[in-house]
Design an enzyme around this catalytic site. Structure first.
Site, PDB file in Angstrom:
ATOM      1  N   GLU A  55       0.861  -1.256  -0.040  1.00 31.78           N
ATOM      2  CA  GLU A  55      -0.051   0.025   0.030  1.00 31.78           C
ATOM      3  C   GLU A  55       0.909   1.130   0.089  1.00 31.78           C
ATOM      4  O   GLU A  55       0.666   2.153  -0.731  1.00 31.78           O
ATOM      5  CB  GLU A  55      -0.832  -0.108   1.275  1.00 31.78           C
ATOM      6  CG  GLU A  55      -1.881  -1.194   1.332  1.00 31.78           C
ATOM      7  CD  GLU A  55      -1.543  -2.152   2.029  1.00 31.78           C
ATOM      8  OE1 GLU A  55      -2.277  -2.947   2.678  1.00 31.78           O
ATOM      9  OE2 GLU A  55      -0.315  -2.481   1.989  1.00 31.78           O
ATOM     10  N   ALA A 166      20.654 -47.950 -10.403  1.00 33.66           N
ATOM     11  CA  ALA A 166      20.978 -49.068  -9.301  1.00 33.66           C
ATOM     12  C   ALA A 166      22.483 -48.683  -8.819  1.00 33.66           C
ATOM     13  O   ALA A 166      22.862 -48.955  -7.517  1.00 33.66           O
ATOM     14  CB  ALA A 166      21.154 -50.428  -9.970  1.00 33.66           C
ATOM     15  N   SER A 170      22.262 -39.998 -11.023  1.00 34.06           N
ATOM     16  CA  SER A 170      21.026 -39.403 -11.115  1.00 34.06           C
ATOM     17  C   SER A 170      21.203 -38.179 -11.904  1.00 34.06           C
ATOM     18  O   SER A 170      20.282 -37.387 -12.053  1.00 34.06           O
ATOM     19  CB  SER A 170      20.705 -38.926  -9.877  1.00 34.06           C
ATOM     20  OG  SER A 170      21.531 -38.045  -9.170  1.00 34.06           O
ATOM     21  N   ARG A 186      12.851 -21.889  -6.675  1.00 35.67           N
ATOM     22  CA  ARG A 186      13.684 -21.812  -5.494  1.00 35.67           C
ATOM     23  C   ARG A 186      13.514 -20.371  -5.315  1.00 35.67           C
ATOM     24  O   ARG A 186      13.632 -20.088  -4.209  1.00 35.67           O
ATOM     25  CB  ARG A 186      15.126 -22.263  -5.730  1.00 35.67           C
ATOM     26  CG  ARG A 186      15.275 -23.612  -5.887  1.00 35.67           C
ATOM     27  CD  ARG A 186      16.903 -23.750  -6.070  1.00 35.67           C
ATOM     28  NE  ARG A 186      17.101 -25.415  -6.221  1.00 35.67           N
ATOM     29  CZ  ARG A 186      18.492 -25.653  -6.768  1.00 35.67           C
ATOM     30  NH1 ARG A 186      19.249 -25.056  -7.225  1.00 35.67           N
ATOM     31  NH2 ARG A 186      18.289 -27.014  -6.810  1.00 35.67           N
ATOM     32  N   THR A 198      20.883 -36.796   0.463  1.00 34.58           N
ATOM     33  CA  THR A 198      20.858 -36.345  -0.700  1.00 34.58           C
ATOM     34  C   THR A 198      22.049 -35.284  -0.814  1.00 34.58           C
ATOM     35  O   THR A 198      22.659 -34.903  -1.811  1.00 34.58           O
ATOM     36  CB  THR A 198      19.569 -35.491  -0.971  1.00 34.58           C
ATOM     37  OG1 THR A 198      18.538 -36.230  -1.033  1.00 34.58           O
ATOM     38  CG2 THR A 198      19.639 -34.659  -2.339  1.00 34.58           C
ATOM     39  N   LEU A 206      22.127 -25.787  -4.342  1.00 36.88           N
ATOM     40  CA  LEU A 206      20.632 -25.557  -4.256  1.00 36.88           C
ATOM     41  C   LEU A 206      20.581 -24.216  -4.314  1.00 36.88           C
ATOM     42  O   LEU A 206      19.995 -23.327  -3.546  1.00 36.88           O
ATOM     43  CB  LEU A 206      20.343 -25.925  -2.742  1.00 36.88           C
ATOM     44  CG  LEU A 206      20.442 -27.548  -2.435  1.00 36.88           C
ATOM     45  CD1 LEU A 206      20.080 -27.679  -1.142  1.00 36.88           C
ATOM     46  CD2 LEU A 206      19.762 -28.315  -3.503  1.00 36.88           C
ATOM     47  N   SER A 225      20.319 -35.454  11.551  1.00 38.48           N
ATOM     48  CA  SER A 225      19.973 -35.555  13.082  1.00 38.48           C
ATOM     49  C   SER A 225      21.341 -35.584  13.986  1.00 38.48           C
ATOM     50  O   SER A 225      21.142 -35.326  14.916  1.00 38.48           O
ATOM     51  CB  SER A 225      19.041 -36.729  13.255  1.00 38.48           C
ATOM     52  OG  SER A 225      19.872 -37.881  12.806  1.00 38.48           O
ATOM     53  N   GLU A 295      13.532 -30.867  -2.041  1.00 37.65           N
ATOM     54  CA  GLU A 295      13.740 -31.349  -3.045  1.00 37.65           C
ATOM     55  C   GLU A 295      14.542 -32.784  -3.059  1.00 37.65           C
ATOM     56  O   GLU A 295      15.026 -33.187  -4.036  1.00 37.65           O
ATOM     57  CB  GLU A 295      14.948 -30.407  -3.756  1.00 37.65           C
ATOM     58  CG  GLU A 295      14.588 -29.077  -4.344  1.00 37.65           C
ATOM     59  CD  GLU A 295      15.372 -28.489  -5.303  1.00 37.65           C
ATOM     60  OE1 GLU A 295      16.210 -29.085  -5.924  1.00 37.65           O
ATOM     61  OE2 GLU A 295      15.533 -26.942  -5.366  1.00 37.65           O
TER      62      GLU A 295
END
Length: 361
Positions: A55, A166, A170, A186, A198, A206, A225, A295
């Site tokens: 505004e 396998a 990737s 992103r 990952t 990233l 963790s 991701e």
């Protein structure tokens, strides 16, 4: 101004507001259009870091807004913060009508802005394009109503739902057009999240590339963790320039390894399988995040789905078949009956060069 034009101006306000996505947290991404006699006098959207508000920007551009109608995508603020209340600014500008889809759930506002405007004799109309406005600010609304950010889960897979061969290869299953679109995703989120697996397997950055939006890099979050991620990876090495948060359990013992790296450590309650995701999202909301793009990988995706914490799916499929020995996009879910598995509604499909994108909510 004819009321049947109201939807047109509100759509413009929503489009303007979207420009702030990923840049204004913890504030909402608001758009504002000031119109008089069918002519736009001013327009604005919430600026980076949340100030100035939409505004304020629109009023400054309008100059003289006396007798105008204001279309704004969220209730004008009514509290004194870093800037004076927008409701007061609109009253002083002499507007005669305000059209707004939804009230602000923030307890400091929550109807007070509308009440101030009405007390000043301004006509206030609420509800136009409410579903669209709620979708546009779903992240902000969730932080106020459910104390957690909006979660977008991105999956990029082969036609048979596989994300790696396998042997773990990737890069790249999907093509350049899909990867460019992910960089846009992103830019419209406050943070991008992955699991430790990952981070170790892909050693990703990233960040945002190829779009001229390096200034819009999101916070990067890794769930680890026990704090076993190596500080030598690209994420850690770039932490002084692009924020990196590592979320860990109270029992983790590797905090000293990160003391001089510029990394932010976020302690999170543990669960039997790692981190308590619901508590984690509450913590991230308290730290100001409203929209998080997830991701990877398959275990984190499955854990979020199991906990009913995924709001939106963006699924990329490449014209590739990898077979049963390859890694699935989603780890096992603890359900048996078909009725227990989560279902999403298809919102949109797109073709991105040789890939297909489907969006679900």
């Amino acid at each position: 101004m004819k009321p049947n034009n109201d939807r047109r101006w509100m759509q413009l306000a929503l489009t303007l507001g979207a420009r702030g996505l990923g840049q204004v947290a913890p504030n909402p991404a608001v758009g504002c259009v000031i119109v008089k006699d069918g002519r736009v006098l001013g327009r604005g959207w919430t600026q980076p870091s949340g100030r100035p508000h939409a505004e304020t920007v629109a009023l400054a551009q309008a100059g003289d807004a006396r007798g105008a109608t204001v279309f704004v995508t969220l209730e004008p603020c009514a509290h004194e913060g870093k800037t004076p209340p927008c409701a007061n600014a609109l009253i002083k500008a002499g507007i005669t009508r305000l059209v707004c889809p939804i009230a602000d759930p923030d307890t400091r506002v929550s109807g007070k802005g509308f009440a101030m405007l009405r007390a000043a004799g301004i006509t206030v109309e609420i509800g136009l394009m409410e579903p669209e406005a709620r979708a546009a600010n779903a992240g902000f609304l969730l932080t106020k109503e459910q104390n957690r950010p909006f979660i977008t889960l991105k999956l990029a897979a082969s036609l048979d739902g596989r994300i790696a061969t396998a042997t773990g290869e990737s890069r790249w299953i999907t093509g350049p057009a899909s990867r460019r679109y992910v960089h846009h995703l992103r830019a419209t989120h406050d943070a991008v999240m992955i699991g430790r697996g990952t981070a170790e397997a892909d050693n990703p950055m990233l960040d945002i590339r190829d779009l001229g939006l390096a200034h819009a890099n999101p916070v990067r979050i890794v769930l680890d963790s026990q704090l076993t991620l190596s500080p030598s990876g690209r994420l850690a090495q770039t932490a002084p320039k692009i924020p990196l948060w590592i979320c860990h359990a109270p029992s983790a013992s590797g905090a000293d390894n990160w003391s001089q790296t510029g990394v932010t450590l976020v302690e999170t309650p543990a669960s039997p399988n790692g981190l308590n995701l619901r508590k984690l999202l509450q913590t991230l909301a308290a730290k100001g995040l409203t929209r998080i793009l997830v991701e990877g990988g398959g275990q984190l995706a499955a854990s979020l789905i199991e906990a009913n914490l995924v709001d939106r799916l963006e699924v990329f499929h490449a014209g590739l078949l990898l077979g049963a020995k390859s890694t699935p996009a989603l780890a096992a879910l603890p359900f048996n009956a078909l009725a227990d598995f989560p279902r999403f509604s298809l919102i949109e499909t797109r073709t991105l060069d040789r890939d297909n994108l489907s969006i679900w909510e």
